[in-house]
Scaffold this motif. Sequence first.
Motif, short mmCIF file in Angstrom:
data_model
loop_
_atom_site.label_atom_id
_atom_site.label_comp_id
_atom_site.label_asym_id
_atom_site.label_seq_id
_atom_site.Cartn_x
_atom_site.Cartn_y
_atom_site.Cartn_z
N ALA A 1 0.84 -1.20 0.00
CA ALA A 1 0.00 0.00 0.00
C ALA A 1 0.87 1.26 0.00
CB ALA A 1 -0.91 0.00 1.23
N PRO A 2 0.35 2.35 -0.53
CA PRO A 2 1.11 3.60 -0.49
C PRO A 2 1.12 4.18 0.92
CG PRO A 2 -1.06 3.97 -1.43
CD PRO A 2 -0.94 2.49 -1.21
N SER A 3 2.20 4.89 1.23
CA SER A 3 2.28 5.60 2.51
C SER A 3 3.15 6.84 2.34
CB SER A 3 2.85 4.69 3.61
OG SER A 3 4.17 4.30 3.31
N GLY A 4 2.86 7.86 3.12
CA GLY A 4 3.65 9.08 3.07
C GLY A 4 5.11 8.81 3.39
N LEU A 5 5.99 9.36 2.60
CA LEU A 5 7.44 9.14 2.71
C LEU A 5 7.83 7.67 2.62
CD1 LEU A 5 8.44 11.64 5.57
CD2 LEU A 5 8.52 12.01 3.09
N ASN A 6 6.88 6.84 2.16
CA ASN A 6 7.10 5.38 2.08
C ASN A 6 7.54 4.82 3.43
OD1 ASN A 6 7.07 2.89 0.77
ND2 ASN A 6 9.21 3.04 0.18
N ASN A 7 7.00 5.37 4.52
CA ASN A 7 7.43 4.91 5.84
C ASN A 7 6.76 3.60 6.28
OD1 ASN A 7 4.88 6.01 6.44
ND2 ASN A 7 5.53 6.72 8.44
N GLN A 8 5.69 3.18 5.57
CA GLN A 8 5.05 1.89 5.83
C GLN A 8 4.82 1.70 7.34
OE1 GLN A 8 7.21 -1.17 3.45
NE2 GLN A 8 8.13 0.61 2.44
N PRO A 9 3.91 2.49 7.92
CA PRO A 9 3.75 2.50 9.37
C PRO A 9 2.95 1.33 9.94
CG PRO A 9 2.16 3.99 8.38
CD PRO A 9 3.04 3.47 7.26
N TRP A 10 2.51 0.43 9.11
CA TRP A 10 1.68 -0.69 9.56
C TRP A 10 2.52 -1.85 10.05
CZ3 TRP A 10 0.80 1.67 4.74
CH2 TRP A 10 1.63 1.24 3.73
N ARG A 11 1.96 -2.57 10.99
CA ARG A 11 2.55 -3.82 11.48
C ARG A 11 1.40 -4.83 11.57
NH1 ARG A 11 6.02 -1.27 9.94
NH2 ARG A 11 7.90 -0.56 10.98
N PHE A 12 1.72 -6.10 11.32
CA PHE A 12 0.69 -7.13 11.23
C PHE A 12 0.88 -8.22 12.28
CE2 PHE A 12 1.73 -5.93 6.73
CZ PHE A 12 0.60 -5.17 6.47
N LEU A 13 -0.23 -8.74 12.75
CA LEU A 13 -0.26 -9.95 13.56
C LEU A 13 -1.39 -10.80 13.00
CD1 LEU A 13 0.57 -11.68 16.07
CD2 LEU A 13 -1.28 -10.47 17.28
N VAL A 14 -1.09 -12.05 12.63
CA VAL A 14 -2.11 -12.96 12.13
C VAL A 14 -2.42 -13.97 13.24
CG1 VAL A 14 -2.75 -14.65 10.37
CG2 VAL A 14 -1.28 -12.71 9.76
N CYS B 1 -4.64 -8.63 12.34
CA CYS B 1 -4.62 -7.46 13.20
C CYS B 1 -3.62 -6.47 12.61
CB CYS B 1 -4.18 -7.85 14.62
SG CYS B 1 -5.20 -9.15 15.35
N VAL B 2 -4.09 -5.26 12.37
CA VAL B 2 -3.25 -4.25 11.73
C VAL B 2 -3.04 -3.12 12.73
CG1 VAL B 2 -2.99 -2.69 9.77
CG2 VAL B 2 -4.13 -4.91 9.47
N PHE B 3 -1.78 -2.82 12.98
CA PHE B 3 -1.38 -1.82 13.96
C PHE B 3 -0.64 -0.68 13.30
CE2 PHE B 3 -1.62 -5.87 16.07
CZ PHE B 3 -2.20 -5.60 17.30
N LEU B 4 -0.70 0.48 13.92
CA LEU B 4 0.13 1.62 13.57
C LEU B 4 1.34 1.57 14.50
CD1 LEU B 4 0.39 4.36 12.00
CD2 LEU B 4 -0.68 5.41 14.01
N ASP B 5 2.53 1.63 13.92
CA ASP B 5 3.76 1.66 14.71
C ASP B 5 4.04 3.11 15.08
OD1 ASP B 5 6.35 1.63 15.73
OD2 ASP B 5 7.05 0.13 14.30
N ARG B 6 3.78 3.46 16.32
CA ARG B 6 3.92 4.84 16.77
C ARG B 6 5.36 5.36 16.66
NH1 ARG B 6 0.17 3.19 21.39
NH2 ARG B 6 -1.77 4.27 20.93
N GLU B 7 6.33 4.46 16.68
CA GLU B 7 7.73 4.88 16.66
C GLU B 7 8.14 5.46 15.30
OE1 GLU B 7 10.21 1.67 18.02
OE2 GLU B 7 9.47 1.85 20.07
N ILE B 8 7.37 5.17 14.25
CA ILE B 8 7.78 5.69 12.94
C ILE B 8 6.76 6.66 12.34
CG2 ILE B 8 9.24 3.70 12.40
CD1 ILE B 8 6.98 2.74 10.55
N VAL B 9 5.76 7.05 13.12
CA VAL B 9 4.77 8.02 12.65
C VAL B 9 5.47 9.35 12.41
CG1 VAL B 9 2.77 9.39 13.34
CG2 VAL B 9 2.78 6.92 13.71
N TYR B 10 5.24 9.93 11.24
CA TYR B 10 5.80 11.26 10.99
C TYR B 10 4.70 12.29 10.82
CZ TYR B 10 4.68 11.74 6.02
OH TYR B 10 4.02 11.90 4.84
N ASN B 11 3.52 11.86 10.40
CA ASN B 11 2.36 12.73 10.29
C ASN B 11 1.14 11.84 10.50
OD1 ASN B 11 -0.03 13.86 8.80
ND2 ASN B 11 1.35 15.60 8.57
#
Length: 172
Positions: free
Chosen positions: A39-52, A81-91
Amino acid sequence: MEHNPVLEAIRDRRSIRRYKAEAIPRDVLLAVLEAGRWAPSGLNNQPWRFLVVQAGDPRQEALAAHTKYSHIVRQAAALFCVFLDREIVYNRAKDLQGVGACLQNMLLAAHAQGLGAVWLGEIINQEPRVTQALGLDEQRLELMAVLAAGWPDQKGSSDRKPLEDLLLEPLP
C-alpha cells in the motif's frame, strides 16, 4: 467500459461475516499480507505492522472478548490485526490514511483469493486493552483494525448512494 479486473474487484468485494470451518493455507495468508505491505504511505514509511491470529490460537478468544462482534471473531479462520507503529509516525493523518489503504489492499487481496473478509473497526474502542491482551507493546503499537477472514459461508450484498449525491458539484 472495457473489462478491468481491478475495477471489477472493487465493485464485487463485499463484507463477509460468516465462514466455513476450514483453514486458510499459508500462501493465501501471505498474499493478503503482501497486498497490505504494498500500500502507499507518506514518505514510504510503511507505518503498519501485522499480527495474524489463526483459528484455535488462544489470542482469538482474547480478541473476541474485546468486541461486540465476538461471533465473527470466533468463526474466522484468520484474523489480520493491523497496527500503527507509533515509533515511525511522521504525520498522524497521513499515516492513518496509509493504514486505510493497507486495509483496503488486504480486503481486495482476500477477495481475489476467494476469501470472505470483513473490516472490524469497532474493536478499536477497546484499544489499548486489545493490544495488551495480545501480549504486545501498547506504547509502541496502536490497533487500527482487525480483518476477520475465512472461506465464505454467505453471499454479500451492498448498496451505494448514487454518485450524483456524493459529488459536491457536477462533472463538466
